[in-house]
Design an enzyme around this catalytic site. Sequence first.
Site, PDB file in Angstrom:
ATOM      1  N   GLY A  19       0.828  -1.215   0.000  1.00  0.00           N
ATOM      2  CA  GLY A  19       0.000   0.000   0.000  1.00  0.00           C
ATOM      3  C   GLY A  19       0.854   1.253   0.000  1.00  0.00           C
ATOM      4  O   GLY A  19       0.590   2.218  -0.728  1.00  0.00           O
TER       5      GLY A  19
ATOM      6  N   ASP B 172       8.291   5.650   8.347  1.00  0.00           N
ATOM      7  CA  ASP B 172       7.631   5.035   9.488  1.00  0.00           C
ATOM      8  C   ASP B 172       6.393   5.856   9.805  1.00  0.00           C
ATOM      9  O   ASP B 172       6.420   7.094   9.762  1.00  0.00           O
ATOM     10  CB  ASP B 172       8.535   4.972  10.713  1.00  0.00           C
TER      11      ASP B 172
ATOM     12  N   GLY C 284      -4.590  -0.776   5.646  1.00  0.00           N
ATOM     13  CA  GLY C 284      -4.419  -0.588   7.089  1.00  0.00           C
ATOM     14  C   GLY C 284      -5.645   0.012   7.768  1.00  0.00           C
ATOM     15  O   GLY C 284      -6.766  -0.498   7.672  1.00  0.00           O
ATOM     16  N   TYR C 285      -5.433   1.111   8.478  1.00  0.00           N
ATOM     17  CA  TYR C 285      -6.501   1.739   9.262  1.00  0.00           C
ATOM     18  C   TYR C 285      -7.368   2.695   8.433  1.00  0.00           C
ATOM     19  O   TYR C 285      -8.258   3.356   8.981  1.00  0.00           O
ATOM     20  CB  TYR C 285      -5.893   2.515  10.448  1.00  0.00           C
TER      21      TYR C 285
HETATM   22  P1  IMP Z   1       5.086   1.056   9.815  1.00  0.00           P
HETATM   23  O1  IMP Z   1       5.265   2.449   9.281  1.00  0.00           O
HETATM   24  O2  IMP Z   1       5.536   0.026   8.836  1.00  0.00           O
HETATM   25  O3  IMP Z   1       5.626   0.875  11.185  1.00  0.00           O
HETATM   26  O4  IMP Z   1       3.532   0.813   9.913  1.00  0.00           O
HETATM   27  C1  IMP Z   1       2.678   1.755  10.493  1.00  0.00           C
HETATM   28  C2  IMP Z   1       1.301   1.190  10.699  1.00  0.00           C
HETATM   29  O5  IMP Z   1       0.320   2.213  10.558  1.00  0.00           O
HETATM   30  C3  IMP Z   1       0.965   0.119   9.719  1.00  0.00           C
HETATM   31  O6  IMP Z   1       0.224  -0.832  10.383  1.00  0.00           O
HETATM   32  C4  IMP Z   1       0.165   0.820   8.679  1.00  0.00           C
HETATM   33  O7  IMP Z   1      -0.728   0.004   8.029  1.00  0.00           O
HETATM   34  C5  IMP Z   1      -0.510   1.923   9.475  1.00  0.00           C
HETATM   35  N1  IMP Z   1      -0.582   3.044   8.582  1.00  0.00           N
HETATM   36  C6  IMP Z   1       0.408   3.897   8.280  1.00  0.00           C
HETATM   37  N2  IMP Z   1       0.020   4.767   7.326  1.00  0.00           N
HETATM   38  C7  IMP Z   1      -1.237   4.415   7.013  1.00  0.00           C
HETATM   39  C8  IMP Z   1      -2.162   4.911   6.071  1.00  0.00           C
HETATM   40  O8  IMP Z   1      -1.925   5.839   5.286  1.00  0.00           O
HETATM   41  N3  IMP Z   1      -3.349   4.295   6.053  1.00  0.00           N
HETATM   42  C9  IMP Z   1      -3.663   3.268   6.866  1.00  0.00           C
HETATM   43  N4  IMP Z   1      -2.844   2.745   7.749  1.00  0.00           N
HETATM   44  C10 IMP Z   1      -1.619   3.319   7.821  1.00  0.00           C
END
Ligand code: IMP
Length: 203
Positions: A12, A72, A156-157
């Site tokens: 994504g 991140d 994700g969210y």
């Molecule tokens: P990381 O950056 O890989 O540690 O992940 C951050 C977490 O927040 C992940 O579970 C992502 O799916 C969620 N996240 C970060 N950005 C988004 C977004 O734009 N939409 C939905 N979920 C997000």
Amino acid sequence: MRKLYLATRNAGKVREFQQLLAGSNFEPVRFDGYAEPEEGSASYAENAALKARALAEQLRTAGIAGAVLGDDSGLEVAALGGRPGVLSARYGGPSATWASRRTQLLAEIAASGSADRRARFVCALAYIYTGGSRLSVEEHVDGVIGERVRGAEGFGYDPLFVYEPAGRTFAELPEEEKNNVSHRGRAVRTLLERITIELPRNA
Ligand code: IMP
């Protein structure tokens, strides 16, 4: 065109970076051998830098020269005192699915007894160029957590995150509209500006 290696395995995010960097001097690419380092829990900036440094090192070992981008991000929910925050990817434990994380988040907010639905997505980016230049930026977008999941776009969210000016969740917005206002979109635009202004050509 300069290749920009993305320190992420999240499809994504890769899709969003491709759209966000279209029209820039950068061509976002993945490095198939990218091994993600263990994230810490101190800050988004530290985790972004950790990922960028790990990929830069892996590229160097593979004999590849190129710019690297570490990302991140996380979701901060007011009713939960800012959690899951930097731990967003790990929320719900190792066997959680995206559907179960969203359900758990709604349940936790309900159990908190708080009527505060405010939330924000945060994104930190760390840029490293072979020559040693480094830049880091952090941006966020404000929203509220919906009562239920809505929409099928994004990841994700996104189905829970209501962007109030549009009256829709990020998962109900076409990708381009999400990118115009999202934490990641804002962070990429800030980074591109700073690269242009602060770094000498090819650094
Ligand atoms: P990381 O950056 O890989 O540690 O992940 C951050 C977490 O927040 C992940 O579970 C992502 O799916 C969620 N996240 C970060 N950005 C988004 C977004 O734009 N939409 C939905 N979920 C997000």
